[in-house]
Scaffold this active site. Structure first.
Site, PDB file in Angstrom:
ATOM      1  N   ASP A 189      13.334   3.819  -0.533  1.00 26.41           N
ATOM      2  CA  ASP A 189      13.580   3.475  -1.937  1.00 26.41           C
ATOM      3  C   ASP A 189      15.069   3.321  -2.206  1.00 26.41           C
ATOM      4  O   ASP A 189      15.459   2.892  -3.288  1.00 26.41           O
ATOM      5  CB  ASP A 189      12.998   4.559  -2.864  1.00 26.41           C
ATOM      6  CG  ASP A 189      11.526   4.304  -3.128  1.00 26.41           C
ATOM      7  OD1 ASP A 189      11.059   3.194  -2.824  1.00 26.41           O
ATOM      8  OD2 ASP A 189      10.847   5.209  -3.635  1.00 26.41           O
ATOM      9  N   TRP A 226       0.881  -1.190   0.000  1.00 23.98           N
ATOM     10  CA  TRP A 226       0.000   0.000   0.000  1.00 23.98           C
ATOM     11  C   TRP A 226       0.907   1.226   0.000  1.00 23.98           C
ATOM     12  O   TRP A 226       1.530   1.536   1.001  1.00 23.98           O
ATOM     13  CB  TRP A 226      -0.884  -0.031   1.241  1.00 23.98           C
ATOM     14  CG  TRP A 226      -1.849   1.108   1.393  1.00 23.98           C
ATOM     15  CD1 TRP A 226      -1.574   2.441   1.428  1.00 23.98           C
ATOM     16  CD2 TRP A 226      -3.268   0.997   1.569  1.00 23.98           C
ATOM     17  NE1 TRP A 226      -2.717   3.169   1.616  1.00 23.98           N
ATOM     18  CE2 TRP A 226      -3.779   2.302   1.710  1.00 23.98           C
ATOM     19  CE3 TRP A 226      -4.158  -0.082   1.632  1.00 23.98           C
ATOM     20  CZ2 TRP A 226      -5.134   2.557   1.918  1.00 23.98           C
ATOM     21  CZ3 TRP A 226      -5.508   0.182   1.844  1.00 23.98           C
ATOM     22  CH2 TRP A 226      -5.990   1.495   1.981  1.00 23.98           C
ATOM     23  N   ASP A 227       0.949   1.899  -1.133  1.00 25.55           N
ATOM     24  CA  ASP A 227       1.893   3.002  -1.328  1.00 25.55           C
ATOM     25  C   ASP A 227       1.190   4.356  -1.190  1.00 25.55           C
ATOM     26  O   ASP A 227      -0.048   4.455  -1.286  1.00 25.55           O
ATOM     27  CB  ASP A 227       2.478   2.849  -2.745  1.00 25.55           C
ATOM     28  CG  ASP A 227       3.837   3.507  -2.913  1.00 25.55           C
ATOM     29  OD1 ASP A 227       4.260   4.260  -2.012  1.00 25.55           O
ATOM     30  OD2 ASP A 227       4.467   3.267  -3.956  1.00 25.55           O
TER      31      ASP A 227
HETATM   32  C1  DGJ Z   1       7.403   4.253  -4.394  1.00 26.91           C
HETATM   33  C2  DGJ Z   1       7.798   2.967  -3.748  1.00 26.91           C
HETATM   34  O1  DGJ Z   1       8.604   3.203  -2.640  1.00 26.91           O
HETATM   35  C3  DGJ Z   1       8.498   2.103  -4.778  1.00 26.91           C
HETATM   36  O2  DGJ Z   1       8.962   0.941  -4.169  1.00 26.91           O
HETATM   37  C4  DGJ Z   1       7.541   1.799  -5.888  1.00 26.91           C
HETATM   38  O3  DGJ Z   1       6.471   1.032  -5.413  1.00 26.91           O
HETATM   39  C5  DGJ Z   1       7.039   3.111  -6.508  1.00 26.91           C
HETATM   40  N1  DGJ Z   1       6.517   3.995  -5.503  1.00 26.91           N
HETATM   41  C6  DGJ Z   1       5.977   2.823  -7.531  1.00 26.91           C
HETATM   42  O4  DGJ Z   1       5.391   3.945  -8.014  1.00 26.91           O
END
Ligand code: DGJ
Length: 734
Positions: A552, A481-482
């Protein structure tokens, strides 16, 4: 009993409440006029005869003795919950706007209750425990002129050095009142040469530890971004300047909340300090009509007289036992491979199946399909909100893909960003007013997207149903869930203007409501929260999902700093950590594949690369890495964490250990970030072992006592080259 009430005779202090954890005591004193004073928080003491340290008699300021100087009293008295506008000029916890337009509010003791267990906070995440684990104290206070009742709630854990706090305000007047500020906790005490430690960062650089002296200049951290944020974490700790991992006094607060927060510590004119934490009051205003109640989120407080290490282990134990609810909390998580860094948006079902096919042969257990599977999404410009599988890209649909992955013996997981909408989407075309925006002002785009107004029930229902429909359509066992942008242009067409100041908090309540629905309908789902990396790494999110994507930045060296800061508070079992390809996509650094594996072992462990394309020698290492995960994960997930050396401080090498609760087994991860020419081996003094036990180190024949390994140390040989690493596995000798 962990909570006791004592009446005091012949003193200005009339009542004492004494809260005891295994090693700490917290004392509250009610004084003659009903002010609720803070007497003590520190090492455990048995004797409740402590009223003399509340500074009153030495001062000519006691209100009943000299009413003229009441404000001098209020401006120096150690308060449990300072309020605004009545003469305490230090930073306060509560302010209002009354029907008469005034801001002042007072707090006078009324009565108390001791409760076995701990009540939930409605709509909010909070720590929990059985009647045996926790006892709670509620101090009922009132503001007579405004007819407010204000409950100060303390919960005391029986087997952990934890006291949690929250606050509840009810309006008993016929007139509405606005809360303009409501924090959840305050600690007033003397400044004992304190240094504050906070966690700061940015995208790809989350939770770096920062130290600041505590003096008259306020140390203040916050978020006004609608989430806890990359920039500052809702964690504030103060420690004696000479405190170490194993000695010295440490006071820490962590906020069980995922939105705007504020925390600060500053010294006052008398050398006392005030430490506070709560919802950020910027853009906050909450209307309480007659009979309405507002419940403020929980602050977890930990005091340690055994340095920062004990504080860390206390937070880890609390969150593992009394916050995370997922069925996965005590289980190994499937080793996943995520296609984000492997393909970004450029994939189809064939590509994903080919990755899964290769991965399944190497011991990887789950394929996670990241961003780009829905609507017309080929880049980050479109389709958020249109949660319909793109069957041109994924021929055969989602069920086909999930089934094919399952046939390989792997689980299947999927990415969502439920809170967002792209202007280029069917959803936005149909419901432009569902985005958070101010009428007449073009809202600021961020990553080409707007934030959905999930304070509205119909928007939440749409969001929930579109996610749930996808999950019902195939065998999906994991969700990432981003949330890839922060909030701005705060406006909702559904809120009347006098309630616009509620939007930020209502938004967070909306996130919690959505995730609660999700885990209720799909109780076995493994939920990993994420926000552009680690911008929502907070205890609030851990109530819903057992793990959070840490950053990230998957570079092994950057991760040492990020994971050290994260693990200062949050358990290793909650840190999303993957092995990725090199040169690293964020920093361009090339590190050995082995080191990337050792560093990711500190978290949930997984891969984020195209396994069909990486060098053969790297791929050949994956089977032994997956075995390594299975061998050590129980220890990493459940053990006690010890920081041995910190690359962020020494600039050369890093070492941390996890030790089983029974001290029979330990694993230390050592990373030599910089090779030093013509130096001897490095002497490492392990921590956390039993000094009296005999231990063996895997790969060696001889035995060592724990005492030798911890006090005299162990020699780790220099390794040829930078970024080299090794694991030192220690077991009790027969
Ligand atoms: C940000 C996340 O941290 C990444 O791992 C990836 O899922 C991207 N969003 C996708 O848009």
């Amino acid at each position: 009993m962990p909570v006791n009430h004592y009446e005091v005779k012949n003193s200005y202090v009339k009542d004492i409440f004494k809260l005891d954890t295994p090693n700490t005591t917290y004392c509250i004193g009610i004084v003659d006029e009903g002010y609720v004073g803070h007497i003590y928080y520190g090492k455990k003491i048995e004797d409740p005869g402590i009223e003399h340290i509340l500074r009153i008699d030495e001062m000519p300021w006691v209100p009943s003795k000299n009413n003229r100087d009441k404000s001098s009293f209020l401006d120096s008295f150690p308060m449990e919950f300072p309020t605004h506008g009545i003469g305490d000029y230090r930073e306060d916890c509560l302010s209002v706007e009354s029907s008469g337009g005034n801001f002042a509010v007072g707090l006078i003791y009324d009565s108390y209750e001791i409760i076995n267990g701990k009540n939930k906070i409605s709509g909010l995440p909070s720590t929990f425990g059985s009647d045996k684990d926790v006892t709670s104290l509620v101090i009922h206070c009132i503001d007579e002129p405004l007819k407010l009742s204000i409950d100060l709630i303390y919960s005391v854990f029986e087997d952990l050095d934890v006291i949690t706090r929250s606050v509840k305000v009810t309006n008993n007047s016929k007139d509405s009142v606005f809360l303009k500020k409501i924090y959840s906790a305050c600690l007033d005490m003397d400044n004992d040469d304190f240094v504050a430690v906070t966690l700061h960062g940015s995208w790809a650089r989350e939770r770096h530890m920062v130290e600041s002296e505590v003096n008259r200049a306020r140390v203040s951290i916050d978020s006004t971004r609608g989430e806890s944020s990359h920039q500052m974490n809702p964690f504030l700790m103060i420690k004696n300047a000479d405190a170490t991992d194993e000695s010295g006094e440490v006071y820490a607060m962590n906020f069980v909340y995922s939105g705007n927060f504020h925390a600060s510590v500053a010294e006052d004119q008398f050398g006392q300090i005030r430490m506070l934490m709560g919802i950020n009051s910027e853009d906050f205003k909450w209307k309480l009509r007659e009979g309405d109640t507002f419940e403020a989120p929980e602050v977890v407080m930990v005091y340690s007289s055994f340095g920062t290490g004990h504080m860390t282990r206390t937070f880890h134990d609390l969150y593992r036992k009394h916050l995370i609810r997922s069925p996965y909390k005590d289980k190994k998580r499937p080793i996943l491979i995520n296609n984000w860094e492997a393909t970004y948006f450029d994939f189809n079902e064939e590509k994903l199946i080919s990755i899964a096919r290769e991965a399944s042969k190497l011991g990887i257990e789950m394929l996670v399909m990241d961003d780009g599977w829905f609507g017309h999404r080929e880049d980050d410009n479109t389709s958020l909100g249109d949660w319909i599988v793109n069957e041109e890209k994924l021929k055969g649909g989602l069920k086909y893909l999930a089934d094919e992955v399952n046939k390989l013996g792997m689980k299947f997981g999927i990415w969502f960003e439920p809170e967002m909408v792209s202007p280029l989407s069917d959803l936005y075309r149909e419901h432009p007013d569902w985005a958070i925006a101010i009428p007449g002002r073009v809202p600021t785009l961020s990553r080409n997207q707007y934030v959905l107004d999930i304070t509205r029930e119909e928007v939440r229902d749409y969001v929930y149903e579109s996610v749930a429909k996808v999950l019902r359509s195939a065998n999906i066992e994991y969700v990432k869930w981003d949330m890839n942008r922060q909030l701005s242009d705060i406006g909702s067409v559904s809120l009347p203007k006098e309630r616009m100041g509620e939007l930020f908090h209502r938004y967070v309540l909306g996130v919690y409501d959505l995730q609660e629905r999700l885990i209720s309908e799909f109780p076995n789902l493994l939920l990993e929260n994420c926000s552009g990396g680690g911008a929502r790494f907070d205890p609030g999110m851990l109530f819903y999902g057992p793990q959070i994507w840490c950053s990230d930045d998957t570079d092994a060296v950057e991760r040492l700093i990020i994971q050290e800061g994260t693990a200062l508070v949050y358990p290793l079992s909650s840190m999303g950590a993957h092995v990725s390809d090199c040169p690293n996509h964020t920093v361009g650094r090339v590190t050995p594949f082995e080191t990337r594996g050792h560093v990711a072992l500190a978290g949930t462990f997984g891969y984020e690369l195209d396994v069909t394309k990486i060098p053969k020698e790297d791929k050949d290492m994956i089977p032994s890495q997956t075995k390594m995960y299975h061998k050590y994960n129980d220890l990493v997930r459940e053990g006690d964490y010890y920081r041995v050396a910190s690359y962020s401080k020494n600039g050369q090498y890093d070492c941390y250990g996890v030790v089983s609760k029974d001290k029979k087994e330990a694993l230390y991860t050592y990373v030599q970030v910089m090779m030093r020419p013509n130096y001897h081996s490095r002497k490492i003094k392990f921590k956390g072992l039993d000094p009296k036990r005999n231990y063996k180190i895997e790969g060696e024949d001889r035995t060592y006592t724990g005492e030798i390994l911890m006090n005299a140390g162990y020699l780790v040989k220099n390794m040829w080259g930078d970024f080299k690493s090794c694991l030192i596995h220690i077991m009790e000798a027969d």
